[in-house]
Design a protein around this motif. Structure first.
Motif, PDB file in Angstrom:
ATOM      1  N   ASN A  57     -94.520 -53.918  22.372  1.00  0.00           N
ATOM      2  CA  ASN A  57     -94.621 -55.338  22.099  1.00  0.00           C
ATOM      3  C   ASN A  57     -96.025 -56.054  22.294  1.00  0.00           C
ATOM      4  O   ASN A  57     -96.274 -56.937  21.503  1.00  0.00           O
ATOM      5  N   TYR A  58     -96.810 -55.368  22.951  1.00  0.00           N
ATOM      6  CA  TYR A  58     -98.000 -55.393  22.986  1.00  0.00           C
ATOM      7  C   TYR A  58     -98.739 -55.366  21.742  1.00  0.00           C
ATOM      8  O   TYR A  58     -99.573 -56.256  21.309  1.00  0.00           O
ATOM      9  N   PHE A  59     -98.680 -54.229  21.181  1.00  0.00           N
ATOM     10  CA  PHE A  59     -99.370 -54.108  20.015  1.00  0.00           C
ATOM     11  C   PHE A  59     -98.945 -54.993  18.643  1.00  0.00           C
ATOM     12  O   PHE A  59     -99.675 -55.194  17.847  1.00  0.00           O
ATOM     13  N   LEU A  60     -97.469 -55.111  18.861  1.00  0.00           N
ATOM     14  CA  LEU A  60     -96.993 -55.890  17.488  1.00  0.00           C
ATOM     15  C   LEU A  60     -97.593 -57.391  17.797  1.00  0.00           C
ATOM     16  O   LEU A  60     -97.943 -57.752  16.910  1.00  0.00           O
ATOM     17  N   LYS A  61     -97.697 -58.078  18.907  1.00  0.00           N
ATOM     18  CA  LYS A  61     -98.445 -59.132  18.847  1.00  0.00           C
ATOM     19  C   LYS A  61     -99.758 -59.096  18.708  1.00  0.00           C
ATOM     20  O   LYS A  61    -100.166 -60.205  18.224  1.00  0.00           O
ATOM     21  N   LYS A  62    -100.703 -58.121  19.171  1.00  0.00           N
ATOM     22  CA  LYS A  62    -101.988 -58.011  18.963  1.00  0.00           C
ATOM     23  C   LYS A  62    -102.282 -57.891  17.316  1.00  0.00           C
ATOM     24  O   LYS A  62    -103.198 -58.418  16.650  1.00  0.00           O
TER      25      LYS A  62
ATOM     26  N   LYS B 255    -104.589 -45.215  23.659  1.00  0.00           N
ATOM     27  CA  LYS B 255    -103.518 -45.613  24.466  1.00  0.00           C
ATOM     28  C   LYS B 255    -102.258 -44.919  24.113  1.00  0.00           C
ATOM     29  O   LYS B 255    -101.538 -44.459  24.777  1.00  0.00           O
ATOM     30  N   ILE B 256    -101.925 -44.721  22.845  1.00  0.00           N
ATOM     31  CA  ILE B 256    -100.568 -44.146  22.417  1.00  0.00           C
ATOM     32  C   ILE B 256    -100.687 -42.798  21.893  1.00  0.00           C
ATOM     33  O   ILE B 256     -99.897 -42.067  22.198  1.00  0.00           O
ATOM     34  N   LEU B 257    -101.729 -42.640  21.152  1.00  0.00           N
ATOM     35  CA  LEU B 257    -101.740 -41.261  20.566  1.00  0.00           C
ATOM     36  C   LEU B 257    -102.588 -40.228  21.360  1.00  0.00           C
ATOM     37  O   LEU B 257    -102.631 -38.949  21.158  1.00  0.00           O
ATOM     38  N   ASN B 258    -102.894 -41.013  22.598  1.00  0.00           N
ATOM     39  CA  ASN B 258    -103.836 -40.003  23.460  1.00  0.00           C
ATOM     40  C   ASN B 258    -105.003 -39.313  22.977  1.00  0.00           C
ATOM     41  O   ASN B 258    -105.115 -38.016  23.220  1.00  0.00           O
TER      42      ASN B 258
ATOM     43  N   LEU C 292     -95.995 -37.886  11.490  1.00  0.00           N
ATOM     44  CA  LEU C 292     -96.323 -39.330  11.566  1.00  0.00           C
ATOM     45  C   LEU C 292     -97.747 -39.615  12.486  1.00  0.00           C
ATOM     46  O   LEU C 292     -98.691 -40.582  12.016  1.00  0.00           O
ATOM     47  N   LYS C 293     -97.827 -38.974  13.345  1.00  0.00           N
ATOM     48  CA  LYS C 293     -98.869 -39.051  14.326  1.00  0.00           C
ATOM     49  C   LYS C 293    -100.129 -38.712  13.852  1.00  0.00           C
ATOM     50  O   LYS C 293    -101.094 -39.382  13.718  1.00  0.00           O
TER      51      LYS C 293
ATOM     52  N   SER D   9     -97.744 -50.770   9.118  1.00  0.00           N
ATOM     53  CA  SER D   9     -96.270 -50.401   9.246  1.00  0.00           C
ATOM     54  C   SER D   9     -96.104 -49.109   9.664  1.00  0.00           C
ATOM     55  O   SER D   9     -95.027 -48.845  10.306  1.00  0.00           O
ATOM     56  N   LEU D  10     -97.157 -47.997   9.568  1.00  0.00           N
ATOM     57  CA  LEU D  10     -96.853 -46.790  10.165  1.00  0.00           C
ATOM     58  C   LEU D  10     -96.826 -46.785  11.573  1.00  0.00           C
ATOM     59  O   LEU D  10     -96.084 -46.169  12.415  1.00  0.00           O
ATOM     60  N   ILE D  11     -97.714 -47.833  12.209  1.00  0.00           N
ATOM     61  CA  ILE D  11     -97.621 -47.823  13.592  1.00  0.00           C
ATOM     62  C   ILE D  11     -96.349 -48.358  14.217  1.00  0.00           C
ATOM     63  O   ILE D  11     -95.707 -47.991  15.139  1.00  0.00           O
ATOM     64  N   GLU D  12     -95.719 -49.288  13.487  1.00  0.00           N
ATOM     65  CA  GLU D  12     -94.333 -49.857  13.781  1.00  0.00           C
ATOM     66  C   GLU D  12     -93.405 -48.807  13.786  1.00  0.00           C
ATOM     67  O   GLU D  12     -92.455 -48.462  14.440  1.00  0.00           O
TER      68      GLU D  12
END
Length: 309
Positions: A279-284, A305-308, A232-233, A257-260
């Motif tokens: 929560n931050y990215f869902l809101k964004k 920030k997430i996948l580095n 997935l990454k 949807s893949l990010i979720e």
């Protein structure tokens, strides 16, 4: 692979819904404003196309095959809808280059509906993805829903998203659903092949509708990606780097949807930081969709920030 609902000549999983709706129509009890609600990709639009075809083709040489729930390819109504020239059918959906259904589309609809019909058949307006109507579009739409002309039928499609109550209250709501097992079986039938030949079990487990499964397979086929091995990454990184989401709204929806899914697979109670980022990215993401903001900056931030990467 053409996964557009207008091309699906075979109805799977929603046969009883169609029979019930046609019974109402034949008894002159079908409301002229109906809402199909359910998860995106579950077949609501396909059901709508089959309902419309079965009614409009009833007096044609190749009418809808209710016994097998199938649209004949020689069907005149089907051909005219494919050519976008059926005088008894109007589709309103978000344009490819836009993120919202804008007021201009609704104004054009009103103008078209004010013109006389070419025949005595009923007219159908299919409004897909109504959660993408902006506030001005909703207000304009409400006016024609309040007092629709004779023989004009509205079918609205909502993907289990929040829409104005004033819009929902004007329609009879039909809640459409499938079990996960039904979704897998339907996808196998549409593919005419086993789903496991295309996806690893992780994708199959987490994507719950035929539309979602077919969309990710279609994307993989077009981009020569093997989803039986790619994790997935790496898939998310590839989509972000290729930037194809800029020209294709369906790819933008897919990446979100893949990010979720990525967050759901990696979150644990112990990892408070990741929960906060989720929560931050869902809101964004929600803000980006609502206000038509730039997707690229959001996705690049997620990648860093997430996948580095």
């Amino acid at each position: 692979m053409n996964i557009d609902p207008s091309n699906q000549t075979k109805l799977y999983g929603h046969e009883n819904y169609l029979k019930s709706l046609l019974k109402l129509y034949n008894e002159d009890h079908l409301p002229n404003k109906i809402l199909f609600s359910g998860e995106k990709g579950i077949g609501k639009s396909t059901l709508a196309y089959h309902l419309i075809n079965s009614i409009l083709s009833s007096d044609e040489e190749f009418p809808y095959d209710l016994k097998n729930f199938n649209i004949n390819l020689e069907n005149k109504t089907f051909k005219l809808i494919q050519n976008k020239s059926n005088p008894n059918f109007i589709l309103i959906d978000v344009n490819e280059e836009k993120k919202k259904i804008d007021i201009g589309q609704i104004r054009n609809l009103i103008s078209t509906l004010n013109k006389s019909s070419f025949n005595t058949k009923p007219r159908f307006v299919l409004l897909d993805n109504i959660e993408l109507l902006n506030i001005n579009s909703v207000n304009a739409l409400l006016k024609i829903l309040e007092e629709p002309s004779d023989k004009i039928n509205f079918i609205l499609i909502n993907n289990n998203k929040k829409v104005l109550q004033t819009l929902k209250s004007r329609c009879l709501n039909f809640k459409i659903s499938l079990t996960h097992e039904q979704s897998i079986n339907i996808t196998n039938k549409i593919l005419n092949e086993n789903l496991n030949n295309f996806l690893n079990e992780k994708y199959i487990t987490n994507y719950s509708t035929p539309g979602q499964l077919l969309k990710i397979i279609d994307f993989a086929n077009k981009n020569d990606i093997d989803l039986k091995d790619l994790d997935l990454k790496d898939l998310i990184s590839k989509i972000i780097l290729d930037k194809k989401y800029k020209k294709d709204l369906s790819i933008r929806d897919l990446i979100y949807s893949l990010i979720e899914l990525y967050f759901r697979n990696n979150i644990s109670i112990q990892n408070i930081d990741l929960i906060n980022m989720y929560n931050y990215f869902l809101k964004k993401i929600n803000t980006t969709k609502i206000f038509n903001l730039d997707d690229e900056s959001l996705l690049m931030e997620f990648q860093k920030k997430i996948l580095n990467e």
